[in-house]
Design a protein around this motif. Structure first.
Motif, PDB file in Angstrom:
ATOM      1  N   GLY A   1       0.048   1.498  -7.942  1.00  0.00           N
ATOM      2  CA  GLY A   1       1.494   1.627  -7.794  1.00  0.00           C
ATOM      3  C   GLY A   1       1.959   2.923  -7.166  1.00  0.00           C
ATOM      4  O   GLY A   1       3.159   3.165  -7.014  1.00  0.00           O
ATOM      5  N   GLY A   2       1.020   3.778  -6.770  1.00  0.00           N
ATOM      6  CA  GLY A   2       1.392   5.065  -6.202  1.00  0.00           C
ATOM      7  C   GLY A   2       1.321   5.094  -4.681  1.00  0.00           C
ATOM      8  O   GLY A   2       1.073   4.074  -4.037  1.00  0.00           O
ATOM      9  N   TRP A   3       1.539   6.290  -4.155  1.00  0.00           N
ATOM     10  CA  TRP A   3       1.417   6.513  -2.713  1.00  0.00           C
ATOM     11  C   TRP A   3      -0.018   6.933  -2.409  1.00  0.00           C
ATOM     12  O   TRP A   3      -0.578   7.785  -3.107  1.00  0.00           O
ATOM     13  CB  TRP A   3       2.354   7.634  -2.270  1.00  0.00           C
ATOM     14  CG  TRP A   3       3.801   7.267  -2.294  1.00  0.00           C
ATOM     15  CD1 TRP A   3       4.636   7.288  -3.377  1.00  0.00           C
ATOM     16  CD2 TRP A   3       4.586   6.825  -1.187  1.00  0.00           C
ATOM     17  NE1 TRP A   3       5.888   6.879  -3.009  1.00  0.00           N
ATOM     18  CE2 TRP A   3       5.896   6.591  -1.664  1.00  0.00           C
ATOM     19  CE3 TRP A   3       4.326   6.594   0.171  1.00  0.00           C
ATOM     20  CZ2 TRP A   3       6.926   6.150  -0.841  1.00  0.00           C
ATOM     21  CZ3 TRP A   3       5.357   6.160   0.994  1.00  0.00           C
ATOM     22  CH2 TRP A   3       6.638   5.936   0.487  1.00  0.00           C
ATOM     23  N   GLY A   4      -0.570   6.382  -1.324  1.00  0.00           N
ATOM     24  CA  GLY A   4      -1.910   6.772  -0.885  1.00  0.00           C
ATOM     25  C   GLY A   4      -1.834   7.362   0.507  1.00  0.00           C
ATOM     26  O   GLY A   4      -1.423   6.686   1.454  1.00  0.00           O
TER      27      GLY A   4
ATOM     28  N   ALA B   1       3.487  -0.625   1.694  1.00  0.00           N
ATOM     29  CA  ALA B   1       4.659   0.221   1.941  1.00  0.00           C
ATOM     30  C   ALA B   1       4.372   1.677   1.585  1.00  0.00           C
ATOM     31  O   ALA B   1       4.987   2.589   2.131  1.00  0.00           O
ATOM     32  CB  ALA B   1       5.849  -0.296   1.140  1.00  0.00           C
ATOM     33  N   ARG B   2       3.451   1.900   0.671  1.00  0.00           N
ATOM     34  CA  ARG B   2       3.184   3.258   0.199  1.00  0.00           C
ATOM     35  C   ARG B   2       1.904   3.846   0.800  1.00  0.00           C
ATOM     36  O   ARG B   2       1.289   4.732   0.212  1.00  0.00           O
ATOM     37  CB  ARG B   2       3.132   3.279  -1.332  1.00  0.00           C
ATOM     38  CG  ARG B   2       4.518   3.010  -1.931  1.00  0.00           C
ATOM     39  CD  ARG B   2       4.547   3.178  -3.431  1.00  0.00           C
ATOM     40  NE  ARG B   2       5.917   3.421  -3.881  1.00  0.00           N
ATOM     41  CZ  ARG B   2       6.236   3.969  -5.042  1.00  0.00           C
ATOM     42  NH1 ARG B   2       5.281   4.322  -5.892  1.00  0.00           N
ATOM     43  NH2 ARG B   2       7.495   4.160  -5.354  1.00  0.00           N
ATOM     44  N   TYR B   3       1.550   3.360   1.962  1.00  0.00           N
ATOM     45  CA  TYR B   3       0.394   3.918   2.670  1.00  0.00           C
ATOM     46  C   TYR B   3       0.866   4.761   3.853  1.00  0.00           C
ATOM     47  O   TYR B   3       1.752   4.354   4.595  1.00  0.00           O
ATOM     48  CB  TYR B   3      -0.507   2.785   3.187  1.00  0.00           C
ATOM     49  CG  TYR B   3      -1.541   3.249   4.177  1.00  0.00           C
ATOM     50  CD1 TYR B   3      -2.554   4.126   3.794  1.00  0.00           C
ATOM     51  CD2 TYR B   3      -1.494   2.843   5.521  1.00  0.00           C
ATOM     52  CE1 TYR B   3      -3.494   4.575   4.709  1.00  0.00           C
ATOM     53  CE2 TYR B   3      -2.435   3.282   6.434  1.00  0.00           C
ATOM     54  CZ  TYR B   3      -3.430   4.147   6.027  1.00  0.00           C
ATOM     55  OH  TYR B   3      -4.358   4.604   6.928  1.00  0.00           O
ATOM     56  N   ARG B   4       0.297   5.954   3.989  1.00  0.00           N
ATOM     57  CA  ARG B   4       0.560   6.786   5.173  1.00  0.00           C
ATOM     58  C   ARG B   4      -0.742   7.439   5.602  1.00  0.00           C
ATOM     59  O   ARG B   4      -1.630   7.684   4.785  1.00  0.00           O
ATOM     60  CB  ARG B   4       1.572   7.902   4.865  1.00  0.00           C
ATOM     61  CG  ARG B   4       2.966   7.439   4.500  1.00  0.00           C
ATOM     62  CD  ARG B   4       3.735   6.902   5.712  1.00  0.00           C
ATOM     63  NE  ARG B   4       5.125   6.634   5.355  1.00  0.00           N
ATOM     64  CZ  ARG B   4       5.546   5.540   4.708  1.00  0.00           C
ATOM     65  NH1 ARG B   4       4.678   4.607   4.335  1.00  0.00           N
ATOM     66  NH2 ARG B   4       6.831   5.375   4.424  1.00  0.00           N
ATOM     67  N   GLU B   5      -0.798   7.781   6.893  1.00  0.00           N
ATOM     68  CA  GLU B   5      -1.917   8.572   7.394  1.00  0.00           C
ATOM     69  C   GLU B   5      -1.343   9.820   8.053  1.00  0.00           C
ATOM     70  O   GLU B   5      -0.346   9.746   8.774  1.00  0.00           O
ATOM     71  CB  GLU B   5      -2.723   7.771   8.432  1.00  0.00           C
ATOM     72  CG  GLU B   5      -3.841   8.604   9.049  1.00  0.00           C
ATOM     73  CD  GLU B   5      -4.724   7.816  10.042  1.00  0.00           C
ATOM     74  OE1 GLU B   5      -4.813   6.582   9.925  1.00  0.00           O
ATOM     75  OE2 GLU B   5      -5.313   8.473  10.918  1.00  0.00           O
ATOM     76  N   ILE B   6      -1.950  10.963   7.780  1.00  0.00           N
ATOM     77  CA  ILE B   6      -1.557  12.198   8.464  1.00  0.00           C
ATOM     78  C   ILE B   6      -2.803  12.803   9.111  1.00  0.00           C
ATOM     79  O   ILE B   6      -3.925  12.603   8.644  1.00  0.00           O
ATOM     80  CB  ILE B   6      -0.883  13.227   7.507  1.00  0.00           C
ATOM     81  CG1 ILE B   6      -1.738  13.502   6.274  1.00  0.00           C
ATOM     82  CG2 ILE B   6       0.509  12.758   7.113  1.00  0.00           C
ATOM     83  CD1 ILE B   6      -1.136  14.542   5.315  1.00  0.00           C
TER      84      ILE B   6
END
Ligand SMILES: [Mg+2]
Length: 234
Positions: free
Chosen positions: A189-192, A213-218
């Protein structure tokens, strides 16, 4: 609007270099056994041994060293000289003494996030070795908590973010392993947040959860403070 209370950081190859030491030792392993087997075959056998042994030894250098020894015995059909075994043990001990080299932006990113959130170091691996690396990194005082775990599952993350905040839904995990740092946190349930390192141990591969929705890549940790601002505008 989300309000994140806690940000978890992976350690190896997120805050400091790690995989390169394994690769260097594996090259040495191939040299030591060059009379018995080709490097490709040896690498395959070693990876199979590592996978077999995770459930016995857990993650880290000690298990890796035992897997090298086991593989050496296998590929030589019990003929590996004791001298080679000794060199493998020494190679493992050298790894346990390698100096800590922080990745670019690591210190600044943890400092910036620690100003506004609870920050927790969440890592697998050998307990003593991970404690040593954290102490040598100089980052130890920045963290509100340190969790050295045997496996990074959704349930493990849920427990950690319950203890160090208000649950996974109000937490973010930042790391270089799609399989261990990103996918299970999103499942909880968190951001990854995926920060690729370049060198990835084959066992840590996973498909990117592009639809989440809570997936990002930097690209690197320098982008983390801006990403947090974007997710929860102040
Ligand atoms: Mg890592």
């Amino acid at each position: 609007m989300t309000s994140l209370t806690t940000v978890g950081f992976d350690a190896d190859d997120t805050l400091w270099h790690n995989e390169r030491f394994f690769r260097g030792t594996q090259d040495r392993f191939a040299e030591l056994l060059a009379d018995y087997t080709a490097p490709d075959h040896l690498a395959e056998r070693l990876l199979a041994a590592e996978k077999r042994n995770i459930g016995r030894y857990g993650y880290g250098i000690k298990g890796f060293t035992l897997s090298m020894i086991e593989t050496a015995i296998e590929v030589t059909e019990d003929r590996v000289p004791a001298r080679v075994i000794r060199q493998l043990i020494e190679a493992g001990q050298d790894m346990l003494a390698h100096p800590i080299e922080l990745l670019p932006h690591a210190q600044a990113a943890v400092e910036a996030v620690a100003d506004t959130h609870r920050v927790v170091l969440i890592t697998k691996g050998d307990l003593l070795d991970q404690e040593r690396k954290l102490a040598q990194s100089g980052l130890g005082d920045l963290f509100d908590g340190v969790e050295i775990v045997s496996e990074k599952t959704p349930a493990v993350y849920a427990g950690i973010f319950e203890r160090h905040g208000e649950g996974a839904e109000r937490a973010m995990m930042v790391g270089n392993s799609m399989r261990s740092d990103v996918v299970p946190v999103i499942e909880a349930g968190g951001w990854g947040i995926y920060v690729p390192h370049g060198l990835v141990w084959e066992i840590e591969h996973a498909e990117a959860p592009e639809q989440a929705a809570r997936y990002r890549e930097i690209a690197d940790l320098g982008a983390l403070p801006a990403l947090l601002d974007q997710i929860e505008p102040r």
